[in-house]
Design an enzyme around this catalytic site. Structure first.
Site, mmCIF file in Angstrom:
data_model
loop_
_atom_site.group_PDB
_atom_site.id
_atom_site.type_symbol
_atom_site.label_atom_id
_atom_site.label_comp_id
_atom_site.label_asym_id
_atom_site.label_seq_id
_atom_site.Cartn_x
_atom_site.Cartn_y
_atom_site.Cartn_z
ATOM 1 N N LYS A 174 0.792 -1.230 0.060
ATOM 2 C CA LYS A 174 -0.119 -0.108 -0.115
ATOM 3 C C LYS A 174 0.877 1.214 0.065
ATOM 4 C CE LYS A 174 -1.794 2.696 3.175
ATOM 5 N NZ LYS A 174 -1.668 3.874 2.256
ATOM 6 N N THR A 198 6.204 7.215 13.699
ATOM 7 C CA THR A 198 6.274 6.302 14.911
ATOM 8 C C THR A 198 4.823 6.190 15.592
ATOM 9 O OG1 THR A 198 8.493 7.239 15.644
ATOM 10 C CG2 THR A 198 7.197 6.532 17.443
ATOM 11 N N GLY A 214 3.385 3.528 13.504
ATOM 12 C CA GLY A 214 3.971 2.436 14.035
ATOM 13 C C GLY A 214 3.597 1.618 15.231
ATOM 14 N N GLU A 227 10.338 0.912 10.433
ATOM 15 C CA GLU A 227 11.215 1.793 10.183
ATOM 16 C C GLU A 227 10.563 3.298 10.265
ATOM 17 O OE1 GLU A 227 14.165 1.403 9.777
ATOM 18 O OE2 GLU A 227 14.382 -0.589 8.893
ATOM 19 N N CYS A 271 13.606 10.663 7.110
ATOM 20 C CA CYS A 271 13.724 10.047 8.457
ATOM 21 C C CYS A 271 14.850 10.291 9.099
ATOM 22 C CB CYS A 271 13.357 8.609 8.305
ATOM 23 S SG CYS A 271 14.172 7.575 7.300
ATOM 24 N N GLU A 330 9.626 15.284 15.805
ATOM 25 C CA GLU A 330 10.124 15.306 14.369
ATOM 26 C C GLU A 330 9.239 16.094 13.524
ATOM 27 O OE1 GLU A 330 9.162 11.988 11.892
ATOM 28 O OE2 GLU A 330 11.022 11.831 11.138
HETATM 29 P P1 NAD Z 1 2.141 7.603 8.258
HETATM 30 O O1 NAD Z 1 2.534 7.024 9.351
HETATM 31 O O2 NAD Z 1 1.133 8.815 8.446
HETATM 32 O O3 NAD Z 1 2.056 7.011 6.903
HETATM 33 C C1 NAD Z 1 2.753 6.005 6.337
HETATM 34 C C2 NAD Z 1 2.017 4.950 5.675
HETATM 35 O O4 NAD Z 1 1.030 4.281 6.767
HETATM 36 C C3 NAD Z 1 0.895 5.429 4.590
HETATM 37 O O5 NAD Z 1 1.060 4.695 3.512
HETATM 38 C C4 NAD Z 1 -0.099 5.539 5.335
HETATM 39 O O6 NAD Z 1 -1.378 5.607 4.379
HETATM 40 C C5 NAD Z 1 -0.225 4.386 6.298
HETATM 41 N N1 NAD Z 1 -1.085 4.531 7.287
HETATM 42 C C6 NAD Z 1 -1.444 5.505 8.275
HETATM 43 N N2 NAD Z 1 -2.376 5.144 8.806
HETATM 44 C C7 NAD Z 1 -2.642 3.783 8.888
HETATM 45 C C8 NAD Z 1 -3.373 2.951 9.740
HETATM 46 N N3 NAD Z 1 -4.051 3.205 10.820
HETATM 47 N N4 NAD Z 1 -3.127 1.489 9.228
HETATM 48 C C9 NAD Z 1 -2.388 1.162 8.214
HETATM 49 N N5 NAD Z 1 -1.968 2.092 7.460
HETATM 50 C C10 NAD Z 1 -1.927 3.388 7.884
HETATM 51 O O7 NAD Z 1 3.569 8.495 8.086
HETATM 52 P P2 NAD Z 1 4.062 9.471 6.828
HETATM 53 O O8 NAD Z 1 3.638 10.921 7.320
HETATM 54 O O9 NAD Z 1 3.408 9.053 5.571
HETATM 55 O O10 NAD Z 1 5.475 9.496 6.646
HETATM 56 C C11 NAD Z 1 6.383 10.090 7.422
HETATM 57 C C12 NAD Z 1 7.114 9.412 8.484
HETATM 58 O O11 NAD Z 1 7.553 8.432 8.059
HETATM 59 C C13 NAD Z 1 8.028 10.220 9.125
HETATM 60 O O12 NAD Z 1 7.818 10.260 10.665
HETATM 61 C C14 NAD Z 1 9.157 9.436 8.792
HETATM 62 O O13 NAD Z 1 10.284 9.852 9.900
HETATM 63 C C15 NAD Z 1 9.066 8.377 8.712
HETATM 64 N N6 NAD Z 1 9.981 7.531 7.840
HETATM 65 C C16 NAD Z 1 10.912 6.771 8.289
HETATM 66 C C17 NAD Z 1 11.850 5.888 7.554
HETATM 67 C C18 NAD Z 1 12.659 5.044 8.102
HETATM 68 O O14 NAD Z 1 13.312 4.073 7.600
HETATM 69 N N7 NAD Z 1 13.014 4.902 9.347
HETATM 70 C C19 NAD Z 1 12.038 6.239 6.157
HETATM 71 C C20 NAD Z 1 11.010 7.239 5.485
HETATM 72 C C21 NAD Z 1 10.044 7.795 6.527
#
Ligand code: NAD
Length: 497
Positions: free
Chosen positions: A195, A250, A253, A270, A304, A401
């Site tokens: 997804k 996070t 996650g 991640e 990230c 962050e």
């Molecule tokens: P997010 O957690 O909002 O979304 C990430 C993904 O999860 C999206 O595809 C979203 O649709 C999905 N999602 C959201 N809620 C969900 C749920 N309840 N159930 C299942 N899926 C769900 O994060 P974002 O704002 O899209 O991304 C930015 C974040 O990602 C930042 O915090 C960044 O640090 C982190 N990030 C981490 C790494 C790493 O390798 N550690 C790499 C890139 C980004």
């Protein structure tokens, strides 16, 4: 004061035109490109122009069911389950070659949909084809063990794939996040339902077309763009999913981990970061300043790994602050397709509002901005790189962050103070140390609680070397042999003799 010109990026649009034309993009389920069962679509917005770039089918629970069932069937299908490791390697190598052949289009799509400068999306794409090649090498080198047990029994281990992997990725580097999951998952013989993030699904959908072109059997890779609350929730709750491979915030996650516990799915996370860049007084200040500037403002800060807390030793604090401010001043925000642009817009209106919220908060919290105000285009989600000094450890701009081109500057006195301040965060993804003394570099690398430490360099990534977070930055590792462990399980077999 600089002013941004919006480049309509005609040349860039030309190369992506074929993919973007012809009606809404569809879901890939069981080898077919299909509309969502509901018939719903959503819009992908170009953050440089604020115009609609594409419409994409919006997956929900009904589509997720079909995709997971297809992946589950494909996992057991002899056309995937019984092929040789060398045959799996050939698929991965073919995907890598197709990525290289289509690098301009992939880079352009990612830059169009999430705003990163095309110079960087091109580089990222070429690094990702090599990640597929790295894992192609692994398919033929995964072994179990033979136990030198007593003569009454023969005990050995088998390394087996997990099953259906649900891969959920963010928008800030979609081709990277997709590759880091797809390449090892497929190398190990799993099947995948991915997804992509709703903000930036296009480059990943194009990658899925290339995976099909490489001949990967139907159902082995499925793509279901949709919202977290709809498609995402359905995926993480699905009983036929064996593992959740997630990159994102996070907060999400933590939620995934809770949900996964109900059906005992394996989980790889991640997550976010608030990484320190630590500059000692013996450092090469010019090099450190140039990389520290890029380190928080590259990809418009939506990394990230961003070094968004810059810690500087007392003796060089003023000199370094001046160099850093100058380096940041030379970073021009602009169209992702202009050679002169150092950073593009933020990826979405939501992210633009969020980062602006933190800029307002910084003023309220009493931080002092040391980078000049800049006039930016009123079109596009542009924010200039911004640094705050005179911050205190409890300020939210120091602890949270921001995921935009915003950094805080913090003083430290000695090595112990640098370690304490560097580790004063709930996160632990990366840390960077600048010093001329090898012993100190080595001590710092040990003392910092982070999954990756860079010394006198920054942002190196290698497919052979694991990447992941300490503390709230995640669980598990991606890349390296660690990903082979993450996408397989071990069976111990005893044969009575
Ligand atoms: P997010 O957690 O909002 O979304 C990430 C993904 O999860 C999206 O595809 C979203 O649709 C999905 N999602 C959201 N809620 C969900 C749920 N309840 N159930 C299942 N899926 C769900 O994060 P974002 O704002 O899209 O991304 C930015 C974040 O990602 C930042 O915090 C960044 O640090 C982190 N990030 C981490 C790494 C790493 O390798 N550690 C790499 C890139 C980004």
């Amino acid at each position: 004061m600089s002013h941004i010109e919006i480049d309509p990026a005609l040349a860039a649009l030309d190369i992506a035109k074929g993919f973007l034309s012809g009606g809404p993009k569809r879901l890939l389920i069981d080898g077919d490109w299909v509309a969502a069962r509901s018939g719903e679509t959503f819009e992908v917005i170009n953050p440089t122009t604020e115009e609609v770039l594409a419409e994409v089918a919006l997956a929900d629970a009904a589509d997720i069911d079909l995709a997971v069932e297809a992946a589950h069937r494909a996992f057991h299908d002899p056309h995937w389950a019984n092929i040789t490791p060398a045959a799996r390697a050939r698929y991965l190598l073919k995907i890598a070659d197709l990525m290289d052949e289509n690098i301009e289009e992939l880079a352009t799509l990612q830059s169009l949909e999430m705003g990163a400068v095309v110079r960087e999306t091109r580089l990222m794409t070429s690094m990702m084809s090599d990640v597929f090649r790295y894992y192609a090498g692994w398919t033929t080198k995964m072994f179990g063990h033979t136990n030198p047990s007593d003569g009454s029994v023969f005990n050995y281990t088998l390394r087996e794939p997990l099953g259906v992997v649900a891969a959920i990725i963010p928008w800030n580097g979609p081709i990277l996040a997709a590759t880091w999951k797809l390449a090892p998952a497929l190398a190990c013989g799993n099947t995948v339902v991915m997804k992509p993030a709703e903000v930036a699904p296009l480059v990943v959908l194009r990658l899925a077309e290339l995976i099909q072109e490489a001949g990967v059997p139907a159902g082995v890779v499925n793509m279901v763009p949709g919202y977290g609350k709809g498609a995402g929730e359905a995926l993480i709750n699905h009983p036929l999913v064996a593992k959740l491979a997630f990159t994102g915030s996070t907060e999400t996650g933590k939620h995934l981990m809770e949900v996964a516990s109900r059906t005992m799915k394996k989980v790889g996370l991640e997550l976010g970061g608030k990484s320190p860049t630590i500059v000692f007084d013996d450092a090469d200040l010019d090099k450190a300043a140039a990389l520290a500037a890029y380190g928080f403002a590259g990809n418009t800060g939506q990394m990230c790994v961003a070094g968004s807390r810059i810690l500087v030793q007392d003796g060089v604090y003023d000199a370094f602050a001046a160099k850093l401010t100058a380096a940041v001043g030379a970073m021009a925000p602009g169209s992702p397709f202009h050679e002169a642009s150092a950073l593009g817009p933020l990826a979405s209106k939501a992210q633009y509002d969020r980062v602006n919220g933190y800029l307002a908060l910084a003023e309220q919290e009493g931080a002092r901005r040391i980078t000049p105000d800049r006039t930016l285009s009123d079109k596009g989600y542009f924010i200039a790189p911004t640094i705050y000094a005179d911050v205190t450890p409890d300020m939210r701009i120091v602890r949270e962050e921001i995921f935009g081109p915003v950094a805080v500057l913090i003083r430290f006195t000695d090595e112990a103070d640098a370690v304490a301040k560097g580790n004063d965060t709930e996160f632990g993804l990366t840390a960077t140390v600048w010093t001329a003394e090898a012993g100190r570099a080595t001590r710092m690398a040990r003392a910092l609680k982070a999954g990756t430490v860079w010394v006198n360099t920054m942002f190196n990534l290698d497919a052979a070397s694991p990447f992941g977070g300490y503390k709230s930055s995640g669980t598990g590792r991606e890349l390296g042999p660690e990903s082979i462990d993450a996408y397989t399980q071990i069976k111990s077999v005893y044969v009575g003799l």
